[in-house]
Scaffold this active site. Structure first.
Site, PDB file in Angstrom:
ATOM      1  N   ASP A  31      13.843  34.019  52.910  1.00 22.84           N
ATOM      2  CA  ASP A  31      13.146  34.187  51.629  1.00 22.84           C
ATOM      3  C   ASP A  31      12.383  35.510  51.635  1.00 22.84           C
ATOM      4  OD1 ASP A  31      12.119  32.855  49.057  1.00 22.84           O
ATOM      5  OD2 ASP A  31      10.289  33.579  50.024  1.00 22.84           O
TER       6      ASP A  31
ATOM      7  N   TYR B 210       6.800  41.974  48.731  1.00 25.80           N
ATOM      8  CA  TYR B 210       6.328  41.881  50.125  1.00 25.80           C
ATOM      9  C   TYR B 210       6.443  43.218  50.855  1.00 25.80           C
ATOM     10  CZ  TYR B 210       6.904  36.866  49.164  1.00 25.80           C
ATOM     11  OH  TYR B 210       6.838  35.613  48.595  1.00 25.80           O
TER      12      TYR B 210
ATOM     13  N   LYS C 253      12.988  38.445  45.003  1.00 20.93           N
ATOM     14  CA  LYS C 253      12.286  38.090  43.763  1.00 20.93           C
ATOM     15  C   LYS C 253      11.975  39.318  42.919  1.00 20.93           C
ATOM     16  CE  LYS C 253      10.145  34.471  46.523  1.00 20.93           C
ATOM     17  NZ  LYS C 253       9.683  35.023  47.797  1.00 20.93           N
TER      18      LYS C 253
ATOM     19  N   HIS D 235       9.378  36.144  40.104  1.00 18.71           N
ATOM     20  CA  HIS D 235       8.315  35.815  41.057  1.00 18.71           C
ATOM     21  C   HIS D 235       7.141  35.075  40.393  1.00 18.71           C
ATOM     22  CE1 HIS D 235       6.772  37.383  45.182  1.00 18.71           C
ATOM     23  NE2 HIS D 235       6.210  36.239  44.911  1.00 18.71           N
TER      24      HIS D 235
HETATM   25  N1  LIG Z   1       6.927  32.635  45.367  1.00 17.51           N
HETATM   26  C1  LIG Z   1       5.675  32.918  45.707  1.00 17.51           C
HETATM   27  O1  LIG Z   1       4.835  33.260  44.869  1.00 17.51           O
HETATM   28  C2  LIG Z   1       5.257  32.794  47.115  1.00 17.51           C
HETATM   29  C3  LIG Z   1       6.216  32.647  48.077  1.00 17.51           C
HETATM   30  N2  LIG Z   1       5.858  32.527  49.398  1.00 17.51           N
HETATM   31  C4  LIG Z   1       6.951  32.396  50.391  1.00 17.51           C
HETATM   32  O2  LIG Z   1       6.696  31.253  51.209  1.00 17.51           O
HETATM   33  C5  LIG Z   1       6.567  31.662  52.564  1.00 17.51           C
HETATM   34  C6  LIG Z   1       5.615  30.774  53.322  1.00 17.51           C
HETATM   35  O3  LIG Z   1       4.322  30.807  52.789  1.00 17.51           O
HETATM   36  P1  LIG Z   1       3.090  31.516  53.530  1.00 17.51           P
HETATM   37  O4  LIG Z   1       2.032  31.673  52.513  1.00 17.51           O
HETATM   38  O5  LIG Z   1       3.572  32.700  54.249  1.00 17.51           O
HETATM   39  O6  LIG Z   1       2.526  30.454  54.533  1.00 17.51           O
HETATM   40  P2  LIG Z   1       2.994  29.277  55.519  1.00 17.51           P
HETATM   41  O7  LIG Z   1       2.467  28.041  54.924  1.00 17.51           O
HETATM   42  O8  LIG Z   1       4.413  29.385  55.862  1.00 17.51           O
HETATM   43  O9  LIG Z   1       2.087  29.615  56.776  1.00 17.51           O
HETATM   44  C7  LIG Z   1       2.242  30.801  57.498  1.00 17.51           C
HETATM   45  C8  LIG Z   1       1.100  30.900  58.490  1.00 17.51           C
HETATM   46  O10 LIG Z   1       1.183  29.832  59.438  1.00 17.51           O
HETATM   47  C9  LIG Z   1       1.371  30.365  60.757  1.00 17.51           C
HETATM   48  N3  LIG Z   1       2.354  29.473  61.408  1.00 17.51           N
HETATM   49  C10 LIG Z   1       3.691  29.451  61.250  1.00 17.51           C
HETATM   50  N4  LIG Z   1       4.254  28.469  61.953  1.00 17.51           N
HETATM   51  C11 LIG Z   1       3.247  27.831  62.588  1.00 17.51           C
HETATM   52  C12 LIG Z   1       3.209  26.729  63.480  1.00 17.51           C
HETATM   53  N5  LIG Z   1       4.304  26.095  63.854  1.00 17.51           N
HETATM   54  N6  LIG Z   1       1.987  26.350  63.946  1.00 17.51           N
HETATM   55  C13 LIG Z   1       0.860  27.005  63.583  1.00 17.51           C
HETATM   56  N7  LIG Z   1       0.844  28.054  62.729  1.00 17.51           N
HETATM   57  C14 LIG Z   1       2.030  28.469  62.238  1.00 17.51           C
HETATM   58  C15 LIG Z   1       1.869  31.764  60.563  1.00 17.51           C
HETATM   59  O11 LIG Z   1       1.475  32.611  61.619  1.00 17.51           O
HETATM   60  P3  LIG Z   1       2.557  33.361  62.579  1.00 17.51           P
HETATM   61  O12 LIG Z   1       3.417  34.208  61.695  1.00 17.51           O
HETATM   62  O13 LIG Z   1       1.693  34.157  63.495  1.00 17.51           O
HETATM   63  O14 LIG Z   1       3.323  32.275  63.260  1.00 17.51           O
HETATM   64  C16 LIG Z   1       1.130  32.163  59.278  1.00 17.51           C
HETATM   65  O15 LIG Z   1      -0.200  32.537  59.571  1.00 17.51           O
HETATM   66  C17 LIG Z   1       6.124  33.122  52.442  1.00 17.51           C
HETATM   67  O16 LIG Z   1       6.225  33.820  53.647  1.00 17.51           O
HETATM   68  C18 LIG Z   1       7.008  33.596  51.329  1.00 17.51           C
HETATM   69  O17 LIG Z   1       8.322  33.819  51.787  1.00 17.51           O
HETATM   70  C19 LIG Z   1       4.533  32.457  49.751  1.00 17.51           C
HETATM   71  C20 LIG Z   1       3.536  32.603  48.830  1.00 17.51           C
HETATM   72  C21 LIG Z   1       3.825  32.809  47.418  1.00 17.51           C
HETATM   73  O1  LIG Z   2       4.115  35.562  48.255  1.00 20.35           O
HETATM   74  C1  LIG Z   2       3.068  35.809  47.667  1.00 20.35           C
HETATM   75  N1  LIG Z   2       1.830  35.740  48.165  1.00 20.35           N
HETATM   76  C2  LIG Z   2       0.915  36.068  47.207  1.00 20.35           C
HETATM   77  C3  LIG Z   2      -0.465  36.143  47.268  1.00 20.35           C
HETATM   78  C4  LIG Z   2      -1.171  36.514  46.141  1.00 20.35           C
HETATM   79  C5  LIG Z   2      -0.490  36.836  45.013  1.00 20.35           C
HETATM   80  C6  LIG Z   2       0.880  36.751  44.945  1.00 20.35           C
HETATM   81  C7  LIG Z   2       1.559  36.354  46.073  1.00 20.35           C
HETATM   82  C8  LIG Z   2       2.940  36.178  46.345  1.00 20.35           C
HETATM   83  O2  LIG Z   2       3.865  36.298  45.584  1.00 20.35           O
END
Ligand SMILES: NC(=O)C1=CN([C@@H]2O[C@H](COP(=O)(O)OP(=O)(O)OC[C@H]3O[C@@H](n4cnc5c(N)ncnc54)[C@H](OP(=O)(O)O)[C@@H]3O)[C@@H](O)[C@H]2O)C=CC1
Ligand SMILES: O=C1Nc2ccccc2C1=O
Length: 309
Positions: A50, A55, A80, A111
């Protein structure tokens, strides 16, 4: 004790394409980290990545996909449309494909259901006005943006299109818009036990739209990983809290996108369990005790773009 297994589960989209249930998230991963993470994830067995133009790391994501040695057609790649590109989805996807070094994406998502003023360079990706509010282009409606995105399927540049951060209200508005032709395959929204999006899940199921859970672990520094109910269920099943959260998402029939740049966590996040219905229901109801919490909020005020919970 539950048995963990590599998640090879796939879901069928409403256009006949398939999508792997567990995908690697890439938000907040540096170029170097994301390149290594994607290569490692693909080696581990992930077949779903994803990404997003916003990003800022599509180039290393694409390079890792191309360097992995895994045939392109075996990998499900999402990117996105950034809100600053809402006036020109065709040009924006061309830019993303160039960044990724690919000639199509499997899924192109809007997005956020909002258009931001690209000419305003105050903040990378999220232009902001002097009063602190987002610099929104109010005369570009997301229904027009979606109408333009539909052309990308016909052009073969996106196998599927979908939306992200869409509420029921905004989906209804989309369905009744004049140039609407293609049902979004997916709606990617924040989902975890503190924000289960129950009404949105039901609504999307009724309309054959698959939900994708972003921030499934609660994003950075997540209180979910320390929640006593989640810890109790993890201990009972002899797995980590993260495995419980990822397995819960799959048990509910949603795609799930945990992000990690750590090899051991990338590996363990791909090993899920079949959650019992009892554990799943307890997590479904956890928000009633703990309250609803949203971890990702770009503060679109005054536009309401969120899901219903
Ligand atoms: N469409 C949208 O608007 C959005 C989409 N997204 C998507 O969703 C994905 C996931 O969401 P995101 O907000 O990144 O957060 P997550 O809920 O996936 O959490 C990520 C965090 O958890 C840590 N982590 C990962 N695996 C573990 C584990 N097994 N145990 C403990 N900690 C862990 C990571 O650190 P580390 O990397 O050090 O392991 C990081 O700090 C994004 O990366 C993106 O691709 C996210 C937000 C908005
Ligand atoms: O993946 C995202 N993480 C974010 C955090 C703040 C605003 C937008 C986003 C994203 O689209």
């Amino acid at each position: 004790m539950a048995t963990t297994y590599k998640s090879t589960k796939i879901f069928k989209l409403n256009n006949g394409e398939t999508i792997p249930a567990v995908g690697l998230g890439t938000w907040q991963a540096s170029a170097d980290d994301v390149y290594k993470a994607v290569i490692f994830a693909l080696k581990t067995g992930y077949r779903h990545i994803d990404s997003a133009l916003a990003y800022g790391n599509e180039k290393p994501v694409g390079r890792a996909i191309r360097d992995s040695g895994i045939p392109r057609k075996e990998i499900f790649v999402t990117t996105k449309l950034a809100p600053i590109d809402a006036l020109d989805p065709v040009g924006a996807l061309d830019q993303s494909l160039k960044n990724l070094g690919l000639d199509y994406v499997d899924l192109y998502l809007m997005h956020w259901p909002v258009c931001l003023n690209k000419a305003n360079k105050s903040h990378p990706g999220i232009p902001t006005l002097p009063n602190g509010k987002r610099d929104i282009v109010f005369d570009r409606d997301f229904t027009q943006t979606y109408a333009d995105m539909q052309k990308l399927v016909e052009a073969g540049k996106a196998k599927s299109i979908g939306v992200s951060n869409f509420s029921i209200k905004n989906l209804k508005k989309l369905f009744s818009s004049p140039d609407y032709k293609i049902t979004p395959t997916t709606n990617q929204v924040e989902i975890h036990p503190y924000l289960p999006q129950t009404d949105l899940l039901k609504f999307c199921r009724e309309h054959d739209i698959l939900l994708e859970a972003f921030s499934p672990l609660g994003s950075s520094n997540s209180p979910l990983l320390k929640d006593e109910t989640i810890l109790k269920i993890a201990e009972k099943n002899k797995v980590s809290p993260a495995t419980i959260l990822i397995s819960w998402a799959v048990w509910r029939g949603t795609v799930v996108l945990p992000k990690s740049v750590s090899e051991s966590r990338i590996e363990s996040n791909f090993n899920i369990i079949d959650l019992s219905d009892e554990d799943g229901e307890e997590l479904n109801n956890l928000h009633k005790v703990k309250g609803i919490k949203r971890f990702v909020s770009p503060n679109w005020d005054p536009i309401d773009v969120y899901g219903e919970d």
